[in-house]
Enzyme design. Structure first.
Site, PDB file in Angstrom:
ATOM      1  N   CYS A   1       0.826  -1.207   0.000  1.00 61.40           N
ATOM      2  CA  CYS A   1       0.000   0.000   0.000  1.00 61.40           C
ATOM      3  C   CYS A   1       0.863   1.260   0.000  1.00 61.40           C
ATOM      4  O   CYS A   1       1.857   1.347   0.722  1.00 61.40           O
ATOM      5  CB  CYS A   1      -0.842  -0.045   1.275  1.00 61.40           C
TER       6      CYS A   1
ATOM      7  N   ARG B   1     -12.952   0.829  -5.824  1.00 60.30           N
ATOM      8  CA  ARG B   1     -12.492   0.745  -4.438  1.00 60.30           C
ATOM      9  C   ARG B   1     -11.742   2.011  -4.036  1.00 60.30           C
ATOM     10  O   ARG B   1     -11.744   2.424  -2.907  1.00 60.30           O
ATOM     11  CB  ARG B   1     -11.568  -0.470  -4.366  1.00 60.30           C
TER      12      ARG B   1
HETATM   13  P1  IMP Z   1      -1.075  -6.870   3.840  1.00 67.91           P
HETATM   14  O1  IMP Z   1      -1.664  -8.026   4.580  1.00 67.91           O
HETATM   15  O2  IMP Z   1      -0.159  -6.046   4.668  1.00 67.91           O
HETATM   16  O3  IMP Z   1      -0.401  -7.317   2.568  1.00 67.91           O
HETATM   17  O4  IMP Z   1      -2.296  -5.888   3.452  1.00 67.91           O
HETATM   18  C1  IMP Z   1      -3.457  -6.334   2.817  1.00 67.91           C
HETATM   19  C2  IMP Z   1      -4.505  -5.258   2.886  1.00 67.91           C
HETATM   20  O5  IMP Z   1      -4.059  -4.069   2.225  1.00 67.91           O
HETATM   21  C3  IMP Z   1      -5.814  -5.578   2.189  1.00 67.91           C
HETATM   22  O6  IMP Z   1      -6.659  -6.385   2.947  1.00 67.91           O
HETATM   23  C4  IMP Z   1      -6.404  -4.195   1.927  1.00 67.91           C
HETATM   24  O7  IMP Z   1      -7.096  -3.673   3.044  1.00 67.91           O
HETATM   25  C5  IMP Z   1      -5.182  -3.347   1.720  1.00 67.91           C
HETATM   26  N1  IMP Z   1      -4.928  -3.082   0.288  1.00 67.91           N
HETATM   27  C6  IMP Z   1      -5.079  -3.904  -0.759  1.00 67.91           C
HETATM   28  N2  IMP Z   1      -4.663  -3.316  -1.894  1.00 67.91           N
HETATM   29  C7  IMP Z   1      -4.257  -2.089  -1.556  1.00 67.91           C
HETATM   30  C8  IMP Z   1      -3.724  -0.994  -2.298  1.00 67.91           C
HETATM   31  O8  IMP Z   1      -3.487  -1.052  -3.512  1.00 67.91           O
HETATM   32  N3  IMP Z   1      -3.478   0.144  -1.598  1.00 67.91           N
HETATM   33  C9  IMP Z   1      -3.706   0.238  -0.267  1.00 67.91           C
HETATM   34  N4  IMP Z   1      -4.149  -0.776   0.475  1.00 67.91           N
HETATM   35  C10 IMP Z   1      -4.435  -1.929  -0.168  1.00 67.91           C
END
Ligand code: IMP
Length: 531
Positions: free
Chosen positions: A354, A449
């Site tokens: 993100c 989104r």
């Molecule tokens: P991770 O588990 O740290 O990889 O984060 C996953 C979460 O990031 C997802 O469940 C979303 O809430 C969020 N997310 C998914 N895609 C994006 C993006 O492109 N930008 C910002 N947040 C994202």
């Protein structure tokens, strides 16, 4: 005398120390005292407590809404490189939940949900079939090409009607020029069962069958017109029977089907208004397929579009569990709860892929956001889910001191069950993992989104996510076993027998940068990682 010394030692063990109270604070005192700074997982640590709880005896079940209970508090993210049916099946089999992403045509999302809901564990629903006029040599080639670990195949005609079973005993090079039809065990000698006969507990039914039929290891499932619908093998049944004794049972609905969630977006029509008709039509179809929960997934949940979508769904489906998000403030939790959401996703900017905080300059570090949201959620009697930024089991323990569950993307994106192929780079194996707000993902559908229009090519769209790689990390079973082991250890250290106790007992302290360095292995040459 002995009894009184026992009582004394019990008292000593459980007694509170005012010194501890000065340093290790409960959530309300701790977060209020740190209200001037945004804290995330690595900024804090949990203080241990007297414990009589063995990690293996801790319970991890969590209730996210009326009618939505999980046996472990883990959810795989609704991202197009994380959750489709294979991931959702694996999550539910482990007691958790998968949220099928929406970066695909609506019809396809419906079939992904159906695959999960109709997944009968141990029943291979779409077994590899062979045609009667193929040569045994063709079958051998297929086994070699696809690297099948089995050599027995059902044989069907063009309409899918069962003709017999090609047994592994005849799939040998010496018979290569023979036709399958000459070598198969004919239909009348093949053991079959109808879908109806399988009943509510197909595994128990198949288990009985194999006990009663000495030496038979395969059972074919047919419909009333003798079309092939599946294959059950004795080795699968035996594995499942063993798994049933496992501590964390699969998460199932009232009809014994695996639970499954699906993400939906706040879709707009050509005039930029919420497309209520389309949203309702799609969610009705999801409900018909047996979906257990829908997640209205956006980057900014505290918005009219998301609130209105939740309201429309709540009115139309009074009993359907709804997850909505993402948010990081108390007012947004109250807003979404008032609109009718049961569980709120908390997380703006913590995700591993993100860039929201860099691009838009917004978002709150996760522990502070979770605390603020948890207090509003308790008031409104809704649950919260810690979404994003989780990189280790310790983060999950910390998150669960405030939230009812966690949502992970990066932790599962390298698993066999995540969509996408494995790529090899310099001898290492990786899978693609991308943000739903990355340009590539938005082009294939997820723009809504992030408040952008997919067809909007005239305006420059700011991506809020990156495209990345995750090292391949094996099956979801393996990853979850490690995570669950860590969560249970954390609960043992806090003397918490279940997640409700963990939330009550947690005490926090901030960690200095030197403390953070101390927390990871240091001053050694690492030979093997803990995993
Ligand atoms: P991770 O588990 O740290 O990889 O984060 C996953 C979460 O990031 C997802 O469940 C979303 O809430 C969020 N997310 C998914 N895609 C994006 C993006 O492109 N930008 C910002 N947040 C994202």
């Amino acid at each position: 005398m002995q009894a009184s010394s026992q009582a004394f030692s019990d008292m000593a063990a459980t007694r509170n120390s005012t010194l501890d109270d000065t340093f290790y604070k409960k959530a309300d005192a701790f977060f209020a005292a740190n209200s001037k700074v945004g804290l995330t997982y690595d900024d804090i640590t949990l203080a241990t407590l007297y414990s009589e709880i063995l990690p293996r005896n801790t319970q991890l079940d969590t209730r996210l809404a009326d009618g939505l209970q999980l046996n472990i508090p883990a959810i795989s993210a609704d991202m197009d490189t994380v959750t489709e049916s294979r991931m959702a099946i694996a999550m539910a089999l482990n007691g958790g939940l998968g949220l099928i992403h929406y970066n695909m045509p609506e019809r396809q999302q419906l079939s992904e949900v159906s695959r999960v809901k109709y997944h009968v564990q141990g029943l291979i629903q779409d077994p590899i079939k062979i045609a009667p006029d193929q040569l045994i040599g063709d079958v051998l080639k297929l086994i070699e090409e696809k690297k099948f670990g089995f050599s027995t195949f059902p044989v069907v005609d063009e309409q899918g009607k069962l003709l017999g079973l090609l047994s592994g005993h005849v799939v040998k090079p010496r018979y290569a020029t023979k036709k399958v039809i000459e070598a198969l065990t004919p239909r009348k000698s093949v053991h079959t069962i109808t879908k109806k006969e399988l009943g509510k507990d197909p595994i128990a039914r198949a288990d009985n069958f194999f006990t009663e039929h000495l030496g038979i290891h395969k059972l074919l499932v047919v419909d009333d017109a003798d079309h092939l619908h599946g294959l059950i093998t004795m080795s699968d049944v035996e594995r499942i029977t063993l798994e049933r004794k496992a501590q964390f049972k699969p998460a199932r609905d009232a009809q014994f089907r695996l639970v499954c969630g699906a993400a939906v977006s706040a879709t707009r029509n050509a005039f930029g208004e919420l497309d209520r008709g389309r949203i309702l039509e799609h969610v009705s179809a999801l409900v018909e397929r047996g979906v257990d929960v829908v997640a209205v997934s956006t980057a900014h949940g505290h918005s009219k579009g998301v609130g209105d979508t939740v309201k429309v769904l709540r009115d139309a489906f009074p009993k359907l569990p709804i997850i909505a998000g993402n948010v990081t403030s108390a007012a947004s939790v109250e807003y979404l709860a008032d609109c009718g959401a049961n569980a709120i996703k908390v997380g703006q900017g913590p995700g591993s892929i993100c860039t929201t905080r860099i691009v838009a300059g917004v978002g709150i570090p996760q522990m502070t956001a979770l605390y603020v949201c948890s207090r509003a959620a308790a008031k409104k009697k809704v649950s919260i889910l810690a979404d994003g930024g989780i990189t280790k089991s310790g983060d999950i323990v910390k998150a669960l001191t405030l939230a009812q569950g966690v949502i992970c993307g990066g932790m599962f994106a390298g698993c066999t069950e995540a969509p996408g192929d494995v790529v090899e780079i310099s001898g290492k194996m990786y899978k693609h993992y991308r943000g739903m707000g990355s340009l590539a993902a938005m082009k294939s559908g997820s723009a809504a989104r992030y408040g952008h229009e997919k067809a909007d090519t005239t305006r420059k769209v700011a991506a809020e996510g990156i495209e990345a790689l995750k090292e391949v990390c094996g099956s979801v079973d393996r990853v979850l076993a490690t995570l669950i082991g860590g969560i249970q250890s954390g609960m043992g250290y806090l003397g918490a027998k279940d997640l409700a106790e963990l939330r009550v007992k947690a005490r926090y302290i901030r960690v200095s940068p030197a403390g953070q360095r101390e927390a990871a292995p240091h001053d050694v040459v690492e030979l093997k990682t803990g995993n």
